[in-house]
Design an enzyme around this catalytic site. Structure first.
Site, PDB file in Angstrom:
ATOM      1  CE1 TYR A  40      -9.573 -15.932  41.957  1.00 24.00           C
ATOM      2  CE2 TYR A  40     -10.036 -18.266  41.127  1.00 24.00           C
ATOM      3  CZ  TYR A  40      -9.979 -17.203  41.495  1.00 24.00           C
ATOM      4  OH  TYR A  40      -9.389 -16.905  39.812  1.00 24.00           O
ATOM      5  N   GLY A  54     -16.823  -9.769  29.979  1.00 21.77           N
ATOM      6  CA  GLY A  54     -16.421  -8.142  30.356  1.00 21.77           C
ATOM      7  C   GLY A  54     -17.204  -8.236  31.845  1.00 21.77           C
ATOM      8  N   GLY A  75     -19.365  -9.083  33.101  1.00 19.29           N
ATOM      9  CA  GLY A  75     -21.035  -8.655  32.387  1.00 19.29           C
ATOM     10  C   GLY A  75     -21.417  -7.532  31.713  1.00 19.29           C
ATOM     11  CG  PHE A  76     -19.511  -3.619  29.441  1.00 18.36           C
ATOM     12  CD1 PHE A  76     -19.477  -2.211  30.009  1.00 18.36           C
ATOM     13  CD2 PHE A  76     -18.622  -3.953  27.915  1.00 18.36           C
ATOM     14  CE1 PHE A  76     -20.004  -1.554  29.498  1.00 18.36           C
ATOM     15  CE2 PHE A  76     -19.128  -2.769  27.422  1.00 18.36           C
ATOM     16  CZ  PHE A  76     -19.733  -1.624  27.540  1.00 18.36           C
TER      17      PHE A  76
END
Length: 380
Positions: A107, A255, A257-258
């Site tokens: 990252y 998800g 942000g979904f």
């Protein structure tokens, strides 16, 4: 559910050595960096008492029932967040009961580990840090889990995280060129040396988990899991973890942000700054087709005095006492919203209603792009 297409925690010699002979040296080594770059935060956070959150067991590792995924704070797939805001978010999570923090060497190429290490240093002995190995980030960025690479990575991670031990060390992706038994053997040596306390696997198949566990007990498995990514219910991974007493850590539990309900059919993701632009489910073609499930989730959440994100996380918490989701966010408001899921108790009737309705909605598009999907271990 997806369609077929998408388908020792004990004190160790290194810690004692650090505490007894090098504590002052560590303070001198890191204090200039910590305070020079962090003028808006205070080292007296050490004296603050963290709010209590219920805990769960990942194998023998006890952690808060909701952790914090720190990846997107360092720009792995997007523009890096403000450094001071990220420090604040991590410490706010701790102040609100979170003691389980997830990062990885890849990252931002060590930068996320350094961020996490800086943020958590004042209360390192009160938290559990999980990080990962498995990529040749200094070379061609391909997979590399050779034992010699693992031993090199752990030293870099210990330095980046400002610690003498790593609570949970995951293989980030299964390396097809290195037998999992060799990987587990290398981790076993590091555990014996006290550098690593627990072994984990990420996006590994049931068969790989079993093979690794036979050499070195696996504490936790991390894979994507949410209301719209339920592969692990079908491929034997969750069942294997349950049978072997292994904890399960869902990444992207809302998800990407979904499942927060904050997007609609007009939402567009910037290819230059948002990794979701390359994920089929968020494409201009498939995003509108996936929206109907969100309308129902929003309505259900409203009726239960919660938000869609909180219901999504509460659903995971209700699935098994050995599941610990790690939602990630760059926003303090969203962080506190996510943590509120720990106060929501869904009944069996609620779970049935949620799952019954979600099975009515087909999932359009793969969960990640081709490059990412190519590194998932599907061996059964």
């Amino acid at each position: 559910m997806e369609d077929n297409k998408n388908i020792n925690n004990c004190e160790n010699p290194r810690r004692k050595f650090l505490q007894q002979t090098a504590l002052a040296g560590m303070g001198l080594l890191f204090a200039p960096n910590l305070f020079a770059s962090n003028n808006n935060t205070t080292p007296t956070i050490n004296d603050k008492i963290s709010k209590k959150m219920k805990t769960r067991k990942l194998g023998n590792l006890e952690v808060s029932e909701i952790g914090l995924g720190c990846m997107n704070m360092s720009g792995n797939y997007n523009v890096p967040a403000n450094h001071q805001q990220s420090i604040k978010n991590i410490r706010t999570a701790f102040e609100n009961g979170v003691n389980f923090f997830d990062t990885a060497e890849v990252y931002g190429s060590y930068t996320n580990e350094k961020l996490v290490g800086e943020a958590l240093q004042p209360f390192r002995n009160q938290v559990k840090i999980a990080t990962k190995f498995g990529f040749d980030i200094d070379g061609n960025r391909g997979l590399d889990s050779r034992p010699e690479r693992i031993k090199k990575v752990v030293e870099q991670s210990l330095t980046s995280l400002r610690t003498d031990h790593i609570d949970l060390f995951y293989q980030h992706r299964v390396d097809p060129n290195v037998p999992i038994e060799e990987v587990a053997g290398a981790i076993k040596e590091l555990i014996q040396q006290g550098k690593i306390l627990n072994f984990g696997l990420s996006e590994a198949s049931a068969k790989t988990i079993q093979r690794a566990h036979a050499v070195q007990p696996v504490t936790a498995v991390q894979s994507e899991y949410s209301l719209w990514t339920r592969n692990v219910e079908l491929n034997g991974v969750l069942k294997t973890c349950e049978e072997l007493g292994i904890g399960f850590v869902p990444w992207s539990p809302v998800g990407a942000g979904f499942l927060t309900g904050k997007y609609d059919t007009t939402t567009q993701f910037d290819k230059a700054s948002d990794f979701r632009a390359g994920f089929p489910r968020f494409s201009k073609e498939f995003l509108p087709l996936n929206m109907p499930m969100i309308a129902w989730l929003k309505d259900f959440a409203t009726k239960n005095n919660a938000t869609p994100a909180q219901i999504s996380l509460a659903w995971l918490l209700a699935k098994s006492p050995n599941i610990v989701p790690i939602p990630g966010t760059r926003n303090t408001e969203h962080l506190l919203e996510n943590l509120g899921a720990s106060k929501i108790n869904l009944t069996q009737e609620d779970i049935l209603a949620i799952e019954t309705h979600f099975t009515k909605f087909p999932i359009y598009g793969d969960r990640m792009g081709k490059a990412h999907m190519s590194s998932i271990d599907y061996t059964v």
